[in-house]
Design a protein around this motif. Structure first.
Motif, PDB file in Angstrom:
ATOM      1  N   GLU A   1      10.634  40.912 -42.802  1.00 27.58           N
ATOM      2  CA  GLU A   1      11.734  40.007 -43.130  1.00 27.58           C
ATOM      3  C   GLU A   1      12.319  40.317 -44.499  1.00 27.58           C
ATOM      4  OE1 GLU A   1      12.727  35.333 -44.103  1.00 27.58           O
ATOM      5  OE2 GLU A   1      10.899  35.799 -42.990  1.00 27.58           O
TER       6      GLU A   1
ATOM      7  N   GLN B   1       9.126  30.862 -33.061  1.00 24.21           N
ATOM      8  CA  GLN B   1      10.124  30.092 -33.811  1.00 24.21           C
ATOM      9  C   GLN B   1      11.242  31.018 -34.296  1.00 24.21           C
ATOM     10  OE1 GLN B   1       7.425  26.719 -35.944  1.00 24.21           O
ATOM     11  NE2 GLN B   1       6.841  28.817 -36.367  1.00 24.21           N
ATOM     12  N   VAL B   2      11.944  31.579 -33.329  1.00 22.60           N
ATOM     13  CA  VAL B   2      13.023  32.532 -33.577  1.00 22.60           C
ATOM     14  C   VAL B   2      14.177  32.173 -32.656  1.00 22.60           C
ATOM     15  CG1 VAL B   2      13.681  34.964 -33.623  1.00 22.60           C
ATOM     16  CG2 VAL B   2      11.311  34.320 -34.118  1.00 22.60           C
TER      17      VAL B   2
ATOM     18  N   GLN C   1       4.920  40.616 -40.558  1.00 17.88           N
ATOM     19  CA  GLN C   1       6.234  40.078 -40.192  1.00 17.88           C
ATOM     20  C   GLN C   1       6.989  39.609 -41.432  1.00 17.88           C
ATOM     21  OE1 GLN C   1       5.899  37.164 -36.999  1.00 17.88           O
ATOM     22  NE2 GLN C   1       4.281  38.373 -36.026  1.00 17.88           N
ATOM     23  N   ALA C   2       6.282  39.074 -42.406  1.00 18.05           N
ATOM     24  CA  ALA C   2       6.912  38.639 -43.650  1.00 18.05           C
ATOM     25  C   ALA C   2       7.461  39.840 -44.422  1.00 18.05           C
ATOM     26  CB  ALA C   2       5.905  37.877 -44.507  1.00 18.05           C
TER      27      ALA C   2
ATOM     28  N   ASN D   1       6.404  35.080 -35.097  1.00 18.52           N
ATOM     29  CA  ASN D   1       6.676  33.830 -35.812  1.00 18.52           C
ATOM     30  C   ASN D   1       6.367  32.622 -34.932  1.00 18.52           C
ATOM     31  OD1 ASN D   1       7.394  32.376 -38.091  1.00 18.52           O
ATOM     32  ND2 ASN D   1       9.585  32.464 -37.681  1.00 18.52           N
TER      33      ASN D   1
ATOM     34  N   LYS E   1       3.828  32.804 -40.856  1.00 18.27           N
ATOM     35  CA  LYS E   1       3.933  34.042 -40.079  1.00 18.27           C
ATOM     36  C   LYS E   1       3.019  35.123 -40.651  1.00 18.27           C
ATOM     37  CE  LYS E   1       8.339  34.410 -40.779  1.00 18.27           C
ATOM     38  NZ  LYS E   1       9.761  34.860 -40.748  1.00 18.27           N
TER      39      LYS E   1
ATOM     40  N   ASN F   1      12.658  29.113 -40.696  1.00 18.01           N
ATOM     41  CA  ASN F   1      11.912  30.128 -39.945  1.00 18.01           C
ATOM     42  C   ASN F   1      12.049  31.533 -40.516  1.00 18.01           C
ATOM     43  OD1 ASN F   1      14.617  29.901 -39.051  1.00 18.01           O
ATOM     44  ND2 ASN F   1      14.132  30.855 -37.088  1.00 18.01           N
ATOM     45  N   PHE F   2      13.186  31.830 -41.177  1.00 20.09           N
ATOM     46  CA  PHE F   2      13.353  33.097 -41.890  1.00 20.09           C
ATOM     47  C   PHE F   2      13.898  32.770 -43.274  1.00 20.09           C
ATOM     48  CE2 PHE F   2      13.236  34.495 -37.513  1.00 20.09           C
ATOM     49  CZ  PHE F   2      12.486  35.671 -37.591  1.00 20.09           C
TER      50      PHE F   2
ATOM     51  N   THR G   1       5.695  29.809 -44.341  1.00 19.05           N
ATOM     52  CA  THR G   1       6.055  29.725 -42.920  1.00 19.05           C
ATOM     53  C   THR G   1       4.870  29.885 -41.987  1.00 19.05           C
ATOM     54  OG1 THR G   1       6.455  32.108 -42.659  1.00 19.05           O
ATOM     55  CG2 THR G   1       8.306  30.746 -43.444  1.00 19.05           C
TER      56      THR G   1
ATOM     57  N   GLY H   1      -1.836  33.710 -41.680  1.00 24.52           N
ATOM     58  CA  GLY H   1      -1.000  34.899 -41.773  1.00 24.52           C
ATOM     59  C   GLY H   1      -1.452  35.916 -42.796  1.00 24.52           C
TER      60      GLY H   1
ATOM     61  N   THR I   1       4.736  34.214 -46.085  1.00 24.73           N
ATOM     62  CA  THR I   1       3.605  33.900 -45.210  1.00 24.73           C
ATOM     63  C   THR I   1       3.010  32.536 -45.542  1.00 24.73           C
ATOM     64  OG1 THR I   1       3.034  36.193 -44.731  1.00 24.73           O
ATOM     65  CG2 THR I   1       1.255  34.589 -44.598  1.00 24.73           C
TER      66      THR I   1
END
Length: 478
Positions: free
Chosen positions: A102, A281-282, A98-99, A278, A94, A151-152, A92, A315, A89
């Motif tokens: 991931e 940004q995917v 979401q983190a 994100n 996000k 992004n990931f 990025t 985030g 987080t």
């Protein structure tokens, strides 16, 4: 945090790099969080030498032992999930939820490929020679190098490291300079799990010192990239001199076709969170929505209302639903896309700029645009941001034709309740992956990848390990 780890070469952390330091910023504030060491070309050469030594050891390690070590990596990752999610987080932007997802998906990669290591199958073919046989076996391709986007920062590394290790390859990881801390945490899990020194190496730094030595080295036999189409094209050219194997997960510009029998509310429930996850940004996110003319009005109204209601923020704040873009360059790109849309007569239904009163970080409003021609930037190119373009269509043929105009072919989606149309859409859409009434494409057990300008090769699934193996034929005559 960065000072605790650094570069990982030959199983040892190096807290200083020969090419100086890289400043790492929090995209939600724009403030520098710390500095990471940057590797010199000489240090990258040393990492290649260490990987060569690690390769000799690792390829001879029995598959079931490799599997056990991969499970240990996953165990270490589980124990550090909270720490890792926070780092993702911070680097990025996000949202934390979401983190966490991931990191969980990244852990799944090591679990899946631990078992795939035990399932490297060959086969026997009856020979034309009397009493003979043909044996087909698989061997590790050799040293691999992984280049990953920001992004990931955990998932993209895991999708390359896990199958490489399962196949018996050593690997050099070169992450994006925006997100080195996440890579360090993941590499520390690998190290602490007991993967031998030199089998996995981490180098961080500018292109001149980290890219060129890897691409020039004949010892590196495999390149895997997650990045833009332009970078992928350059890598393919640079790989030709040493005939490296390449796998490329490149850009996308995913179309979504919503047919007239779809449940609008259900499609909106799925589409809005996915589109703005994100901050858009995917690579497989929905960029262009083609909605049947009978449904387009309620669809636009519902999409706009939901996008406008999203809560933007840091985030780490529990209420945040969308975080910032990664840097100012992405904000500038969004502004260019919006300006182009306005110049082409597009209607900005919501968003279109930086949030009012947001003076820190790289935030951009969730944006919905209608009334655009198909050659507008928001439709014709991957926007890689929180911009959704919505257009009506009146026939299936029109929808397929417009969806397939893009040079990209990573992912495509269709929503319908008609079984025959589901099968037709899956056949007609030109993409490596098609989601039917679903956006769930990325999973450890499924092959992920595209066609056309979106790349080649697959990551995930039983297919993912094959990119790290050579096929050997042995003719046995008795």
């Amino acid at each position: 945090m960065y000072e605790s780890y650094g570069l990982l070469i030959g199983g040892e952390w190096r807290r200083k790099g020969g090419a100086g330091e890289i400043a790492v910023s929090d995209p939600a504030t724009g403030e520098v969080m710390g500095t990471a060491p940057a590797a010199s070309a000489e240090e990258v050469e040393e990492a290649i030498d260490c990987a060569a030594k690690g390769q000799k050891l690792w390829r001879g390690t029995q598959a079931w032992m490799r599997a056990d070590l991969l499970h240990r990596v996953a165990d270490r990752m589980v124990s550090r999930a909270e720490e890792a999610a926070r780092r993702i987080t911070l680097e990025t932007g996000k949202p934390l939820a979401q983190a966490k997802r991931e990191w969980g998906l990244s852990t799944d990669q090591f679990r899946w490929y631990a078992e795939e290591a035990r399932r490297i199958y060959g086969r026997i073919i009856e020979s034309r020679a009397p009493g003979g046989r043909v044996e087909i076996s698989h061997e590790p391709v050799g040293i691999a190098a992984a280049f990953t986007a920001w992004n990931f920062p955990a998932f993209l590394i895991a999708r390359k490291v896990a199958p490489a290790l399962a196949a018996g390859c050593s690997i050099i990881v070169r992450p994006s300079r925006e997100v080195p801390g996440t890579a360090m945490l993941l590499m520390d899990c690998v190290k602490q799990a007991g993967v031998p020194a030199g089998v996995v190496n981490l180098v961080i730094g500018p292109t001149a010192t980290t890219y060129d030595p890897i691409m020039a080295s004949p010892a590196v036999r495999k390149i895997s990239l997650t990045g833009s189409t332009a970078i992928g094209q350059q890598m393919i050219r640079d790989s030709a001199a040493t005939l490296k194997r390449v796998s490329m997960e490149l850009g996308g510009n995913a179309p979504v076709i919503v047919f007239d029998d779809a449940d609008v509310e259900q499609v909106l429930d799925l589409s809005v969170p996915v589109k703005f996850a994100n901050a858009g940004q995917v690579c497989v996110t929905a960029d262009r929505f083609y909605v049947h003319e009978r449904l387009v009005k309620p669809f636009v109204e519902g999409f706009t209302a939901r996008a406008r209601a999203l809560k933007l923020g840091h985030g780490l704040e529990e209420s945040t639903q969308m975080g910032p873009l990664i840097n100012q360059r992405r904000v500038d790109a969004m502004e260019r896309i919006v300006a182009d849309a306005k110049g082409r007569g597009g209607r900005i239904e919501t968003g279109g700029g930086r949030p009012a009163g947001q003076n820190k970080g790289f935030f951009f409003e969730p944006t919905v645009i209608t009334g655009l021609p198909d050659d507008a930037l928001a439709v014709a190119e991957e926007n890689f941001g929180p911009i959704a373009a919505i257009s009506p269509f009146d026939s299936a043929e029109e929808a397929y034709a417009r969806a397939n105009t893009s040079e990209h072919g990573l992912a495509a989606y269709v929503f319908t309740r008609e079984p025959a149309r589901m099968r037709e859409a899956a056949q007609r859409l030109e993409a490596g992956m098609v989601g039917v009434n679903s956006y769930a494409l990325a999973a450890a057990e499924a092959p992920f990848g595209g066609i056309k300008a979106s790349g080649m090769g697959r990551e995930g699934g039983a297919e993912g390990i094959l990119d790290y193996m050579n096929v050997k034929l042995t003719q046995v005559a008795v």
